[in-house]
Scaffold this motif. Sequence first.
Motif, PDB file in Angstrom:
ATOM      1  N   ILE A 266      29.001 -87.310  42.635  1.00 39.83           N
ATOM      2  CA  ILE A 266      27.556 -87.301  42.875  1.00 39.83           C
ATOM      3  C   ILE A 266      27.276 -87.231  44.373  1.00 39.83           C
ATOM      4  O   ILE A 266      26.396 -86.489  44.818  1.00 39.83           O
ATOM      5  N   GLY A 267      28.039 -87.995  45.155  1.00 37.41           N
ATOM      6  CA  GLY A 267      27.875 -87.949  46.609  1.00 37.41           C
ATOM      7  C   GLY A 267      28.124 -86.567  47.173  1.00 37.41           C
ATOM      8  O   GLY A 267      27.409 -86.103  48.068  1.00 37.41           O
ATOM      9  N   LEU A 268      29.131 -85.875  46.641  1.00 37.41           N
ATOM     10  CA  LEU A 268      29.417 -84.516  47.095  1.00 37.41           C
ATOM     11  C   LEU A 268      28.306 -83.558  46.692  1.00 37.41           C
ATOM     12  O   LEU A 268      27.960 -82.640  47.445  1.00 37.41           O
ATOM     13  N   CYS A 269      27.741 -83.761  45.511  1.00 36.78           N
ATOM     14  CA  CYS A 269      26.623 -82.917  45.075  1.00 36.78           C
ATOM     15  C   CYS A 269      25.384 -83.163  45.932  1.00 36.78           C
ATOM     16  O   CYS A 269      24.564 -82.250  46.104  1.00 36.78           O
ATOM     17  N   VAL A 270      25.231 -84.371  46.462  1.00 35.24           N
ATOM     18  CA  VAL A 270      24.133 -84.649  47.390  1.00 35.24           C
ATOM     19  C   VAL A 270      24.280 -83.772  48.631  1.00 35.24           C
ATOM     20  O   VAL A 270      23.294 -83.250  49.168  1.00 35.24           O
ATOM     21  N   ALA A 271      25.520 -83.590  49.083  1.00 33.45           N
ATOM     22  CA  ALA A 271      25.767 -82.721  50.245  1.00 33.45           C
ATOM     23  C   ALA A 271      25.504 -81.263  49.907  1.00 33.45           C
ATOM     24  O   ALA A 271      25.151 -80.470  50.783  1.00 33.45           O
ATOM     25  N   GLY A 272      25.674 -80.893  48.646  1.00 28.61           N
ATOM     26  CA  GLY A 272      25.443 -79.508  48.208  1.00 28.61           C
ATOM     27  C   GLY A 272      26.086 -79.294  46.857  1.00 28.61           C
ATOM     28  O   GLY A 272      27.234 -79.703  46.633  1.00 28.61           O
ATOM     29  N   TRP A 273      25.366 -78.663  45.945  1.00 30.54           N
ATOM     30  CA  TRP A 273      25.906 -78.504  44.599  1.00 30.54           C
ATOM     31  C   TRP A 273      27.164 -77.653  44.597  1.00 30.54           C
ATOM     32  O   TRP A 273      28.074 -77.870  43.780  1.00 30.54           O
ATOM     33  N   ARG A 274      27.258 -76.701  45.516  1.00 30.38           N
ATOM     34  CA  ARG A 274      28.462 -75.878  45.581  1.00 30.38           C
ATOM     35  C   ARG A 274      29.672 -76.718  45.988  1.00 30.38           C
ATOM     36  O   ARG A 274      30.777 -76.510  45.480  1.00 30.38           O
ATOM     37  N   THR A 275      29.447 -77.666  46.899  1.00 25.97           N
ATOM     38  CA  THR A 275      30.535 -78.555  47.317  1.00 25.97           C
ATOM     39  C   THR A 275      31.019 -79.383  46.141  1.00 25.97           C
ATOM     40  O   THR A 275      32.227 -79.542  45.923  1.00 25.97           O
ATOM     41  N   GLY A 276      30.075 -79.929  45.365  1.00 27.28           N
ATOM     42  CA  GLY A 276      30.446 -80.689  44.188  1.00 27.28           C
ATOM     43  C   GLY A 276      31.192 -79.853  43.165  1.00 27.28           C
ATOM     44  O   GLY A 276      32.180 -80.305  42.565  1.00 27.28           O
ATOM     45  N   LEU A 277      30.744 -78.619  42.975  1.00 28.89           N
ATOM     46  CA  LEU A 277      31.401 -77.727  42.019  1.00 28.89           C
ATOM     47  C   LEU A 277      32.818 -77.400  42.466  1.00 28.89           C
ATOM     48  O   LEU A 277      33.759 -77.409  41.654  1.00 28.89           O
ATOM     49  N   VAL A 278      32.979 -77.094  43.761  1.00 28.50           N
ATOM     50  CA  VAL A 278      34.315 -76.791  44.289  1.00 28.50           C
ATOM     51  C   VAL A 278      35.251 -77.979  44.090  1.00 28.50           C
ATOM     52  O   VAL A 278      36.413 -77.826  43.695  1.00 28.50           O
TER      53      VAL A 278
END
Length: 323
Positions: free
Chosen positions: A208-220
């Motif tokens: 969730i924290g990574l998705c806060v930075a950007g959904w693409r980052t969370g997906l990667v």
Amino acid sequence: MASSSASSGAGAGEPGPGASDLLRTVPRGIAQVDLQTNLWTGLVFIVALFVGGWQFGVFGLLGTVVATLTALALGVSWRDNVSLGLEGFCGTLIGVSLVLYLNVRWMTVVLVIFGAIAGSVLTAALNVLLKPYRLPTLTAPFCVITTVMVVGGPSFARVWDRHAGTAPPSAADPGTALGWGELWQGTFSGVGQVFFQNQWYVGVIFLIGLCVAGWRTGLVALVSSLVGLLTGWVLGAQAADLGAGLYGYNSVLTGIALCGTFVSVTRLSALYALVGVVAAAGLTAGIGNLFAVVGGHTLTWPFVLVTWVFLAAVPMYARIARA
């Protein structure tokens, strides 16, 4: 870790940071473990650490603060490095790893403080050495400091007394048959294992924290963890280790590094990053076996080595560009 070059004489003539600036730098330092500068990502990561165990939150913060203050006191550039959290993330990992390996006691506090200081000095040295090659330090300072401490620890009774067992989950539950539970839990745990957390729900909070930075980052991160797990499964890794995320976390960091952070994203570069993600998972077993005589502490060595190699190769490829 979005950038990691310190200018010569950094800090000279810069206005000193205020208390609020320093407070914002701490969560950014924790976010930089996953190559992010987002303040809110760092705050979510802090919550995740405390959910994993109060000791991880406390010692992670201790390492981050000590490393950050050390860099600031020695004159590292506030604007270019310290304010972005680039001087804190190795301290975070030193704090979390040492309390995991050595348990909660005063000797661990002392070792985290001195380890974070040494990590800050090593970060500066590696910045100077790697700058001509445009290579970031990544988590190499943490790997060096923690490896030295856990390898040398058994020689010191006051350090190794009551140290935690570090046997992999497969030691108690051998077998290579991968079930659905290990597949989905291992995918989320791979995200959390970047911070030495093997509970799948803690991994979800980090995601969730990574998705806060950007959904693409969370997906990667999520895809990289899954690819790392599947790589280990195809090669015949122990299912319990896969379910704990041990084959995913180095792949997570490698995927984030090579897909957008240090390499511009194209279809070809995405495939390039995918190869790196697979390589990091494969190297995980190799590093673990190499260090087996001293407890098998793989840490993030596979991520560091694979990412350095793949970034060093970029100038030779006309169709792949640095970000």
